[in-house]
Design an enzyme around this catalytic site. Structure first.
Site, short mmCIF file in Angstrom:
data_model
loop_
_atom_site.label_atom_id
_atom_site.label_comp_id
_atom_site.label_asym_id
_atom_site.label_seq_id
_atom_site.Cartn_x
_atom_site.Cartn_y
_atom_site.Cartn_z
N SER A 147 0.86 -1.19 0.00
CA SER A 147 0.00 0.00 0.00
C SER A 147 0.89 1.23 0.00
CB SER A 147 -0.88 0.02 1.25
OG SER A 147 -1.58 1.24 1.34
N TYR A 160 -2.11 -0.58 10.23
CA TYR A 160 -2.20 -1.05 8.85
C TYR A 160 -0.99 -0.57 8.05
CZ TYR A 160 -3.97 -1.19 4.01
OH TYR A 160 -4.12 -1.39 2.67
#
Ligand SMILES: NC(=O)c1ccc[n+]([C@@H]2O[C@H](COP(=O)([O-])OP(=O)(O)OC[C@H]3O[C@@H](n4cnc5c(N)ncnc54)[C@H](O)[C@@H]3O)[C@@H](O)[C@H]2O)c1
Length: 269
Positions: A147, A160
Site C-alpha cells: 500500500s 495497517y
C-alpha cells in the site's frame, strides 16, 4: 490467451475487490487460478464466474491468520493444478484498518498484534508455503499487494500502514533469498482503489474529492489498474524485475505534498 498462458496461480483475498478482478484477469490471460479467500462463498462465486467465461479456476477457503490453513491452501493448489508458478499475496485484514486503528497515543495492542499476525506473518507464511512448490518448476513470481500507506505516513490506520511497510521490506528479503531459485518477488503499492473496502469511506463524500485532487490522474484507481500491474509482474514480461515496489497510484506518491494546492492557485481556484 495472454502472458500467463499455462501458468498456475494462487490469488489470495480473491473473493472481493482487487483480488477478485485480478483472479479473473489472470484467468483471461491463460492462467489456471486458485481463488482463495476467508469468505468461501465469495471465492466460489468468483471461481464460478471465471469458469462461466471459459477460464480455469477453483475456489479454496483459507485464513491468512492461520498457518495450517495456508499450508492446506498451497497443497490444494498443487492437488488441483500440479504446482504453483504465481502467488498474488493480496489478502489483508482490511476490516482492521478502520475505526479501531487509532493514533499511536491511543493504540489498541490487540489490534496491532492482529494486524501484524494476519497481514505480515500471514503474507510471509504464504511465501514460505508456496516456494517449495515453485522451485521444482524452475521458478516463479510472487507479487505482494502492499500500500502507499506502507511508503508514506497517513492520517489514521498506523497499524495497517506499519504492516504494509513490513510487507515491502519482506519483499526485498524474499527477492534476495529466492532469486537464485529463479523466484522473483515484487510488491505493488496501490493508491486509493475503489473497492468494497473503500467505497463507503475514503472513496466517498468529501474524502473522495480530497483524494481525487491528490492523484495526478485526477481519478481514483480501479481494481483493474492493480490487476494489470500484477499480471505484468507475474509474467515473463517482467523477468528481470525483482525486489521492487511498483506504485500503481495515479501519481499519488510521486509529487511534492503542495502540488495540488499550487495547481489550484495557478488555475485561479
Ligand atoms: N482498496 C484500496 O484503496 C487499497 C489501497 C492500498 C492497498 N490495498 C490492499 O489491496 C488488497 C485488497 O484490498 P481490497 O480493497 O480489494 O479489499 P477487500 O476488503 O475488498 O478484499 C479483501 C479480501 O481479503 C479477504 N480476507 C480478509 N481477511 C482474510 C483472511 N484472514 N484470510 C483470507 N482472506 C481474507 C476478504 O474476505 C476479502 O475478500 C489488500 O491487501 C489491501 O490492503 C487496497
Amino acid at each position: 490467451m495472454g502472458g500467463l498462458a499455462g501458468r498456475l496461480a494462487v490469488v489470495t483475498g480473491a473473493g472481493s475487490g482487487i483480488g477478485a478482478v485480478a483472479a479473473a484477469h489472470f484467468a483471461a490471460e491463460g492462467a489456471s487460478v486458485v481463488v482463495a479467500d476467508l469468505n468461501v462463498d465469495a471465492a466460489e462465486a468468483v471461481a464460478d464466474g471465471i469458469r462461466a467465461g471459459g477460464g480455469i479456476a477453483v475456489a479454496v477457503g483459507f485464513d491468512l491468520g492461520d498457518v495450517d490453513s495456508i499450508a492446506v491452501l498451497m497443497e490444494s493448489a498443487v492437488r488441483a493444478f500440479g504446482g504453483i508458478d504465481v502467488l498474488l499475496n493480496n489478502a489483508a485484514a482490511t476490516h482492521l484498518a478502520g475505526e479501531r486503528d487509532v493514533p499511536i497515543a491511543l493504540a489498541d495492542h490487540d489490534l496491532w498484534n492482529e494486524s501484524f499476525r494476519v497481514n505480515v506473518t500471514g503474507t510471509m507464511s504464504c511465501i514460505k508455503a508456496a516456494v517449495p512448490y515453485m522451485a521444482p518448476r524452475g521458478g516463479g513470481s510472487i507479487v505482494n499487494v502492499a500500500s502507499g500507506a506502507g511508503l508514506a505516513g497517513d492520517i489514521g490506520h498506523p497499524a495497517y500502514g506499519a504492516s504494509k511497510a513490513a510487507i515491502i521490506r519482506m519483499t526485498t528479503y524474499a527477492a534476495i533469498e529466492f532469486g537464485p531459485k529463479q523466484i522473483r518477488c515484487n510488491a505493488i503499492a496501490p493508491g486509493l482503489i475503489v473497492t468494497p473496502a473503500t467505497e463507503d469511506t475514503w472513496a466517498a463524500g468529501p474524502m473522495r474529492d480530497i483524494m481525487v485532487r491528490q492523484h495526478l490522474t485526477r481519478r481514483l484507481g480501479t481494481p483493474s489498474d492493480i490487476a494489470s500491474a500484477a499480471a505484468f509482474l507475474a509474467s515473463d514480461e517482467s523477468s528481470f524485475i525483482t525486489g521492487q515496489v511498483l506504485c500503481v497510484d495515479g501519481g499519488l506518491l510521486s509529487h511534492m505534498p503542495y502540488v495540488a494546492d499550487l495547481m489550484d492557485l495557478m488555475a485561479g481556484n
